[in-house]
Motif scaffolding. Sequence first.
Motif, short mmCIF file in Angstrom:
data_model
loop_
_atom_site.label_atom_id
_atom_site.label_comp_id
_atom_site.label_asym_id
_atom_site.label_seq_id
_atom_site.Cartn_x
_atom_site.Cartn_y
_atom_site.Cartn_z
N GLY A 53 -2.32 4.19 0.25
CA GLY A 53 -3.69 3.58 0.67
C GLY A 53 -4.67 4.60 0.49
N THR A 54 -5.04 5.28 -0.68
CA THR A 54 -6.48 5.84 -0.69
C THR A 54 -7.05 4.56 -1.62
N THR B 147 -8.30 16.34 0.96
CA THR B 147 -8.13 15.91 1.89
C THR B 147 -6.75 14.12 1.42
N VAL B 148 -7.95 13.73 0.25
CA VAL B 148 -7.17 13.12 -0.45
C VAL B 148 -5.19 12.75 -1.36
N ARG B 149 -5.98 13.83 -2.10
CA ARG B 149 -4.44 14.29 -2.09
C ARG B 149 -2.76 14.50 -1.06
N ASN B 150 -3.32 15.00 -0.01
CA ASN B 150 -2.64 14.78 1.24
C ASN B 150 -1.84 13.94 1.61
N LEU B 151 -2.87 12.06 0.76
CA LEU B 151 -2.41 10.95 0.88
C LEU B 151 -1.91 10.31 0.13
N SER C 64 -8.88 15.13 -4.08
CA SER C 64 -9.57 16.83 -3.40
C SER C 64 -8.52 16.83 -2.78
N MET D 192 -7.20 1.24 1.48
CA MET D 192 -7.71 1.14 2.38
C MET D 192 -9.57 1.32 2.76
N PRO D 193 -10.01 2.03 1.57
CA PRO D 193 -11.39 1.13 1.02
C PRO D 193 -11.56 0.10 0.99
N VAL E 197 -10.12 -2.60 1.97
CA VAL E 197 -10.28 -3.00 3.20
C VAL E 197 -11.11 -2.82 3.77
N ASN E 198 -11.55 -1.58 4.34
CA ASN E 198 -12.40 -0.91 5.03
C ASN E 198 -13.88 -1.69 5.12
N MET F 196 0.83 -0.92 0.18
CA MET F 196 -0.02 -0.15 0.08
C MET F 196 0.90 1.32 0.09
#
Lengths: 482, 283, 160
Positions: free
Chosen positions: B32-33, B98-102, B96, B36-37, B39-40, B29
């Motif tokens: 994780g974007t 926030t997602v671009r930060n990951l 977005s 992670m979904p 896995v969640n 990973m």
Amino acid sequence: MSDRLTVVGRSVQRSDGVGHVTGRTRFAADHTFPGMLHLKMVRSPVHHALIRGVDLSEAEHVPGFVRALTWRDVPHNVYTILGLIGVEPEEEFVLAQDRVRYRGEPIVAILAETEAAALEAVSKVRLDLEELPAVFDVEEALAPGAPIVTHWGSNAFMFEGHPFRRVRFGDVEAGFAQADEIVEAVYNSSPIEQAPMEPTGCIAVPEAGGRFTVYTNTQALYFSLDNTAIILQVPGKRLHFVGGTVGGGFGGKVDVIVEPIATLAAMKTDRPVRYVFSRSEEMQVSSTRSAWRIRIRDGVMRDGRIVARKVTSYADSGAYSRQTPYALTKHAANAAGPYAIPNVWIDAYCVFTNRTPSSAMRGFGVTMASFALEVQMDRIAERVGLDPWTVRFVNAYRNGDVKPHRKVVEDATLIETMQAAADLVGHELTDEQRAMTSAPRDGGAGGGGGTAGREVAGGRGGAAGREGAVGSGSVGTAEGGR
Amino acid sequence: MTVASYFLPRSPAEAVEILAARGPSLMVMSGGTVAMPLVNEGISLPEEVMGLRFAGLDRLEVVDGGLEIGATVTLTRLLRQRTVRMLSDAARSTASWTVRNLATVGGNLFTPPPGGDVATALLALDASVTLTGPAGSRTVPLADFFTGFMTTVLRDDELVTSIRVPAVEGGTAYLKFGRKQANTPSVVTVAVRVVRDGGAVTDARIALGAAGPHPILADGARTALVGSRLDDDAIGAAADAAARESEPFSDGIASEWYRRRMVRLFVRRALEQVASAGAGEGR
Amino acid sequence: MASVVVSFELNGRPAEVLARPMTTLQSVLRNQLGFTATKEGCRQGGCGSCTVLVDGEPMPSCLLPIEDVAGRRVTTLEGITPIDGLSPVQQAFLDGNGFQCGYCTPGMEMLATALLERNPSPGRDEIVEALGGNICRCTGYQPIVDAIEAAAGAASTGER
């Protein structure tokens, strides 16, 4: 009056505002309890199938697995949400028994110590399914030879012995014969998911003395409580539902989907149980606004008057009825629009298909009718060469008119609304249009149906109205129930 | 199996070592974007996962006028760099804030269609990918990296460690078309780069996203452009060729029918943008 | 499936949790620590309702394994709410009714707080672009954008 109003016309702070902006508002899933179990659902991967077998042996060995619930565990497994207001028959399965009718239909509830363990156990339940032909179109579902979705053998919901909700007013064929033009069109809409930000969910908690507290985000708290009592066959006094804080609903949270099974799970385990939809469940499984097909045939005079309107509507209820029969009743009452039309014929079908059950969403039953009718009004204007405003003014209903379902209009504001709208957009009205009002027409207080029309058909319950029960000239049923 | 072990290596060497030791069942990973979904929701149930966020793969450097991008450089950092404008545009169009930060540049190579918007830009820029395994590193052109839907030339014991983007030659344009203006999957993504000499096109790259099993290069469109003066006829021919050779699919976002038409439209618009920008070298 | 101990800073105070591998920050905040202002809307990074700040940067807490925040600084809505009253962003949301059901509000406010930290006087376009990943199904967004504009204006004129 206005000096006595303390809120109208003023900006007031909402009582829940500080809670919302600080995040202290407690939504249903914000509660946690010691020993809380997590419920995840085994769902049908296909649209229509016979259930040959369910094998839990592997799932039971997942660490953290607590127990599974199947239809055998549900005291009253077949129910109908609107049964509370007399709608029949009972037809939705809390957990599927021998057949699944839509993709995502719940079959087995898995309870586990953690959410991850519940998801893993769900993945290990083996389903033996024999897939059946499925139907996804309302008119195909009504055609001979279509796969039958319901357990009683018809894909049409029966309204007092008729496979559709009927409205009969005047003589529609005579109206067509007299008309200068016939304007016909068909209007289709797709299902729409309400997609609230907060997924549907609840937590059921065993209390002392055999009671259960259920924290839920339902939009219909007492509906949920009463249906849960029926499904679990317990007196309502054993259930305490805590709600009122809904993270967006838009009609998507009026069905009774999570509370009965979560409460049953809490009963069977004597532990708090959390059952909250994932976003995919919210999108795939929670009920949508119905898909509609609306066929309209209008007889129109050259001056724009509509002299006959025939509407044949189909709402796609999906696999179960939920609130859709009620939508059809509302629809039938509104399917002629806010217009005075002397001859109206409405057949409105609630059709079962293998799609996700549909239900409530903001104005359901009426919204799609309005869309179809107003596009139709523009089409009429185009056909007779008048502007769309004129066609609407010419046909606008007024107080004292009788709507096709025999309701005397008492609150007409169409003319005034159009006048205000014209001002807002800078549209010039004729002097005649400017002078119109919704006041009763000259020469009669009540309109065609006379005072008899004041009686709205139907009595209690959703199964309202009888043929010929309303005023003179009526041969059909009208809006009933709520 | 619920996740039993989550590895967070602190160096590229450690990451390669863990991968070799745990084998191909290890879920790798990056930001994780995407993982992670899964896995969640319980769609993926991995027993062992390795996260690369702290694996020392996040250097972003200007090299010979181009960029050397560590695999875990976030899209936020890619957006803020000023060397390659198209990559900034591509990052801005993806997800977005926030997602671009990951989300990471390396991870974007593995984002299933209709995602992979940055990868589409990288393809137009002739990027190459460095893959590192126990035996060392190798570099492959991005155009040769993808082999099919969710398949690449990456070996089981290799990781993508960096992406090299050469100095940009020619004029570029990047257009992503979605059903909303932000945070939306692609209907189609088009990244073009056109090299001209005295008005005549000498080379071109037309990269398409959400128009095939992975980001693809439209070679027929390139052929239609090379030798032309990037006039209306040539642009039209290239747009037609791109629509023909694209391999779009139907999903909840758009139908194959619609996507193919949008490929034609957005290739045309992108090329018109390059043409109207003049020679537009090295934007 | 040995659990792990993770230490980090939460709203200015040290926090230490015992969690199963790869438990999300969102789950730790909500289910273990009771910080439920951080919402669960999709757990796919797609809705913004679980936005928190990690070392000052807004991130979806549903996509972050708790191990990834070890040693880092996490801020939730609880952490920006003053003991008395409201933060400028919260006050602006309250005054302008920048919410209806309230479910997206914590994420919106965290995003707005991060935005104003970077750029104290953003233009309307910048606010709209920053909010691209935060979904609201009730308001139609205008009151939210208005509230953030108002918060920026209040800060620049020294109110509150």
